[in-house]
Design a protein around this motif. Structure first.
Motif, PDB file in Angstrom:
ATOM      1  N   PRO A  18      26.800  58.871  40.022  1.00  0.00           N
ATOM      2  CA  PRO A  18      27.201  58.052  38.867  1.00  0.00           C
ATOM      3  C   PRO A  18      26.700  56.620  39.003  1.00  0.00           C
ATOM      4  CG  PRO A  18      29.073  59.235  39.791  1.00  0.00           C
ATOM      5  CD  PRO A  18      27.948  59.391  40.746  1.00  0.00           C
ATOM      6  N   ASP A  19      26.530  55.967  37.870  1.00  0.00           N
ATOM      7  CA  ASP A  19      26.074  54.580  37.896  1.00  0.00           C
ATOM      8  C   ASP A  19      27.065  53.663  38.594  1.00  0.00           C
ATOM      9  OD1 ASP A  19      23.566  54.917  36.549  1.00  0.00           O
ATOM     10  OD2 ASP A  19      24.722  55.286  34.722  1.00  0.00           O
ATOM     11  N   PHE A  20      28.361  53.936  38.421  1.00  0.00           N
ATOM     12  CA  PHE A  20      29.389  53.067  38.993  1.00  0.00           C
ATOM     13  C   PHE A  20      30.660  53.879  39.204  1.00  0.00           C
ATOM     14  CE2 PHE A  20      33.101  50.367  38.515  1.00  0.00           C
ATOM     15  CZ  PHE A  20      32.788  49.233  39.247  1.00  0.00           C
ATOM     16  N   MET A  21      31.313  53.660  40.336  1.00  0.00           N
ATOM     17  CA  MET A  21      32.622  54.257  40.581  1.00  0.00           C
ATOM     18  C   MET A  21      33.540  53.210  41.184  1.00  0.00           C
ATOM     19  SD  MET A  21      31.885  58.037  42.199  1.00  0.00           S
ATOM     20  CE  MET A  21      30.740  57.457  43.455  1.00  0.00           C
ATOM     21  N   LEU A  22      34.763  53.233  40.765  1.00  0.00           N
ATOM     22  CA  LEU A  22      35.824  52.467  41.394  1.00  0.00           C
ATOM     23  C   LEU A  22      36.623  53.494  42.184  1.00  0.00           C
ATOM     24  CD1 LEU A  22      37.154  49.718  41.684  1.00  0.00           C
ATOM     25  CD2 LEU A  22      38.508  50.250  39.644  1.00  0.00           C
ATOM     26  N   LEU A  23      36.680  53.294  43.506  1.00  0.00           N
ATOM     27  CA  LEU A  23      37.265  54.291  44.400  1.00  0.00           C
ATOM     28  C   LEU A  23      38.541  53.780  45.051  1.00  0.00           C
ATOM     29  CD1 LEU A  23      33.945  55.248  46.223  1.00  0.00           C
ATOM     30  CD2 LEU A  23      35.067  56.530  44.377  1.00  0.00           C
ATOM     31  N   LYS A  24      39.387  54.714  45.457  1.00  0.00           N
ATOM     32  CA  LYS A  24      40.561  54.367  46.238  1.00  0.00           C
ATOM     33  C   LYS A  24      40.098  53.805  47.579  1.00  0.00           C
ATOM     34  CE  LYS A  24      43.284  58.069  44.191  1.00  0.00           C
ATOM     35  NZ  LYS A  24      43.867  59.406  44.408  1.00  0.00           N
ATOM     36  N   PRO A  25      40.846  52.878  48.143  1.00  0.00           N
ATOM     37  CA  PRO A  25      40.471  52.337  49.457  1.00  0.00           C
ATOM     38  C   PRO A  25      40.364  53.452  50.503  1.00  0.00           C
ATOM     39  CG  PRO A  25      42.225  51.040  48.483  1.00  0.00           C
ATOM     40  CD  PRO A  25      42.062  52.257  47.624  1.00  0.00           C
ATOM     41  N   ASP A  39      39.171  60.791  45.150  1.00  0.00           N
ATOM     42  CA  ASP A  39      38.989  59.398  45.549  1.00  0.00           C
ATOM     43  C   ASP A  39      38.689  58.473  44.369  1.00  0.00           C
ATOM     44  OD1 ASP A  39      39.196  59.985  48.361  1.00  0.00           O
ATOM     45  OD2 ASP A  39      37.154  60.778  48.269  1.00  0.00           O
ATOM     46  N   VAL A  40      38.352  59.044  43.225  1.00  0.00           N
ATOM     47  CA  VAL A  40      37.855  58.267  42.081  1.00  0.00           C
ATOM     48  C   VAL A  40      39.000  57.752  41.210  1.00  0.00           C
ATOM     49  CG1 VAL A  40      36.424  58.336  39.999  1.00  0.00           C
ATOM     50  CG2 VAL A  40      35.690  59.570  42.050  1.00  0.00           C
ATOM     51  N   LEU A  41      38.976  56.446  40.948  1.00  0.00           N
ATOM     52  CA  LEU A  41      39.895  55.845  39.985  1.00  0.00           C
ATOM     53  C   LEU A  41      39.223  55.719  38.620  1.00  0.00           C
ATOM     54  CD1 LEU A  41      41.254  52.954  42.234  1.00  0.00           C
ATOM     55  CD2 LEU A  41      42.436  55.074  41.623  1.00  0.00           C
ATOM     56  N   LEU A  42      37.932  55.399  38.637  1.00  0.00           N
ATOM     57  CA  LEU A  42      37.153  55.217  37.414  1.00  0.00           C
ATOM     58  C   LEU A  42      35.709  55.565  37.708  1.00  0.00           C
ATOM     59  CD1 LEU A  42      36.652  54.044  34.503  1.00  0.00           C
ATOM     60  CD2 LEU A  42      36.334  51.826  35.631  1.00  0.00           C
ATOM     61  N   LEU A  43      35.086  56.301  36.798  1.00  0.00           N
ATOM     62  CA  LEU A  43      33.677  56.651  36.924  1.00  0.00           C
ATOM     63  C   LEU A  43      32.973  56.203  35.652  1.00  0.00           C
ATOM     64  CD1 LEU A  43      32.247  59.907  38.308  1.00  0.00           C
ATOM     65  CD2 LEU A  43      31.418  59.043  36.142  1.00  0.00           C
ATOM     66  N   ILE A  44      31.827  55.532  35.813  1.00  0.00           N
ATOM     67  CA  ILE A  44      31.087  55.014  34.660  1.00  0.00           C
ATOM     68  C   ILE A  44      29.644  55.492  34.708  1.00  0.00           C
ATOM     69  CG2 ILE A  44      30.244  52.951  33.468  1.00  0.00           C
ATOM     70  CD1 ILE A  44      32.649  51.427  34.596  1.00  0.00           C
ATOM     71  N   GLU A  45      29.160  55.965  33.566  1.00  0.00           N
ATOM     72  CA  GLU A  45      27.748  56.271  33.367  1.00  0.00           C
ATOM     73  C   GLU A  45      27.230  55.332  32.286  1.00  0.00           C
ATOM     74  OE1 GLU A  45      25.869  58.200  35.107  1.00  0.00           O
ATOM     75  OE2 GLU A  45      27.134  59.777  35.948  1.00  0.00           O
ATOM     76  N   VAL A  46      26.038  54.789  32.504  1.00  0.00           N
ATOM     77  CA  VAL A  46      25.354  53.960  31.512  1.00  0.00           C
ATOM     78  C   VAL A  46      24.297  54.851  30.884  1.00  0.00           C
ATOM     79  CG1 VAL A  46      23.978  51.887  31.129  1.00  0.00           C
ATOM     80  CG2 VAL A  46      25.770  51.894  32.877  1.00  0.00           C
ATOM     81  N   THR A 104      41.831  48.638  29.119  1.00  0.00           N
ATOM     82  CA  THR A 104      42.626  48.530  30.337  1.00  0.00           C
ATOM     83  C   THR A 104      42.447  49.812  31.129  1.00  0.00           C
ATOM     84  OG1 THR A 104      44.226  47.131  29.211  1.00  0.00           O
ATOM     85  CG2 THR A 104      44.962  48.190  31.244  1.00  0.00           C
ATOM     86  N   LEU A 105      42.232  49.693  32.413  1.00  0.00           N
ATOM     87  CA  LEU A 105      42.075  50.865  33.264  1.00  0.00           C
ATOM     88  C   LEU A 105      43.395  51.617  33.360  1.00  0.00           C
ATOM     89  CD1 LEU A 105      39.764  48.839  34.172  1.00  0.00           C
ATOM     90  CD2 LEU A 105      39.794  50.121  36.298  1.00  0.00           C
ATOM     91  N   SER A 106      43.341  52.924  33.208  1.00  0.00           N
ATOM     92  CA  SER A 106      44.573  53.715  33.250  1.00  0.00           C
ATOM     93  C   SER A 106      45.169  53.762  34.650  1.00  0.00           C
ATOM     94  CB  SER A 106      44.320  55.140  32.747  1.00  0.00           C
ATOM     95  OG  SER A 106      43.450  55.834  33.620  1.00  0.00           O
ATOM     96  N   GLN A 107      44.338  53.690  35.675  1.00  0.00           N
ATOM     97  CA  GLN A 107      44.807  53.763  37.056  1.00  0.00           C
ATOM     98  C   GLN A 107      45.206  52.394  37.609  1.00  0.00           C
ATOM     99  OE1 GLN A 107      44.839  56.958  38.804  1.00  0.00           O
ATOM    100  NE2 GLN A 107      44.680  57.481  36.645  1.00  0.00           N
ATOM    101  N   LEU A 108      44.704  51.327  36.999  1.00  0.00           N
ATOM    102  CA  LEU A 108      45.015  49.957  37.433  1.00  0.00           C
ATOM    103  C   LEU A 108      45.331  49.137  36.186  1.00  0.00           C
ATOM    104  CD1 LEU A 108      42.062  49.596  39.951  1.00  0.00           C
ATOM    105  CD2 LEU A 108      44.465  49.936  40.544  1.00  0.00           C
ATOM    106  N   THR A 109      46.542  49.243  35.714  1.00  0.00           N
ATOM    107  CA  THR A 109      46.908  48.682  34.415  1.00  0.00           C
ATOM    108  C   THR A 109      46.871  47.162  34.359  1.00  0.00           C
ATOM    109  OG1 THR A 109      49.244  48.864  34.999  1.00  0.00           O
ATOM    110  CG2 THR A 109      48.266  50.693  33.756  1.00  0.00           C
ATOM    111  N   ASP A 110      46.758  46.502  35.498  1.00  0.00           N
ATOM    112  CA  ASP A 110      46.665  45.038  35.511  1.00  0.00           C
ATOM    113  C   ASP A 110      45.257  44.543  35.184  1.00  0.00           C
ATOM    114  OD1 ASP A 110      49.307  44.926  36.228  1.00  0.00           O
ATOM    115  OD2 ASP A 110      48.928  44.594  38.353  1.00  0.00           O
ATOM    116  N   ILE A 111      44.301  45.476  35.139  1.00  0.00           N
ATOM    117  CA  ILE A 111      42.913  45.091  34.894  1.00  0.00           C
ATOM    118  C   ILE A 111      42.532  45.426  33.455  1.00  0.00           C
ATOM    119  CG2 ILE A 111      40.503  45.483  35.540  1.00  0.00           C
ATOM    120  CD1 ILE A 111      41.498  46.103  38.358  1.00  0.00           C
TER     121      ILE A 111
END
Length: 119
Positions: A18-25, A39-46, A104-111
């Motif tokens: 994927p172009d970009f992933m936000l992963l769990k620590p 492990d994936v919180l968010l996956l993005i394809e451009v 807003t990210l569903s897994q990180l609602t503060d973002i």
């Protein structure tokens, strides 16, 4: 953790990049293994020339592996397609956002991110 164009282990025979992933620590920063779906919180394809592939084959692959949130930056239509809530072979929720909207990210609602900042 952020991952850019790195492999994602999905089963025994699939390893998309994927172009970009936000992963769990992860303690070793995924140096001993590739991240997996859990492990994936968010996956993005451009997407521009690969739009049909990303909206069909990749979307199906990601939903089948329960990726919780898939964003498709659709450069052709200048929009962000947000897919959430994997449910079998489909995402139960799809939202299309345009410049001027925010997400807003569903897994990180503060973002919260302005769509115009990423398109």
């Amino acid at each position: 953790m952020v991952s850019v164009q790195d492999p994602l282990q999905l089963g025994d025979i699939s390893e998309p990049e994927p172009d970009f992933m936000l992963l769990k620590p992860n303690a070793d920063y995924y140096s001993s293994r590739h991240p997996m779906a859990d492990d994936v919180l968010l996956l993005i394809e451009v997407s521009d020339t690969s739009l049909q592939f990303d909206q069909n084959q990749k979307l199906r692959l990601y939903v089948l592996h329960n990726i919780p949130e898939y964003w498709l930056l659709n450069l052709n239509d200048v929009c962000l397609e947000v897919y959430r809530k994997p449910n079998g072979e489909v995402y139960a929720e799809k939202t299309t956002l345009y410049p001027g909207d925010s997400v807003t990210l569903s897994q990180l609602t503060d973002i919260s991110i302005q769509v115009s900042d990423i398109l």
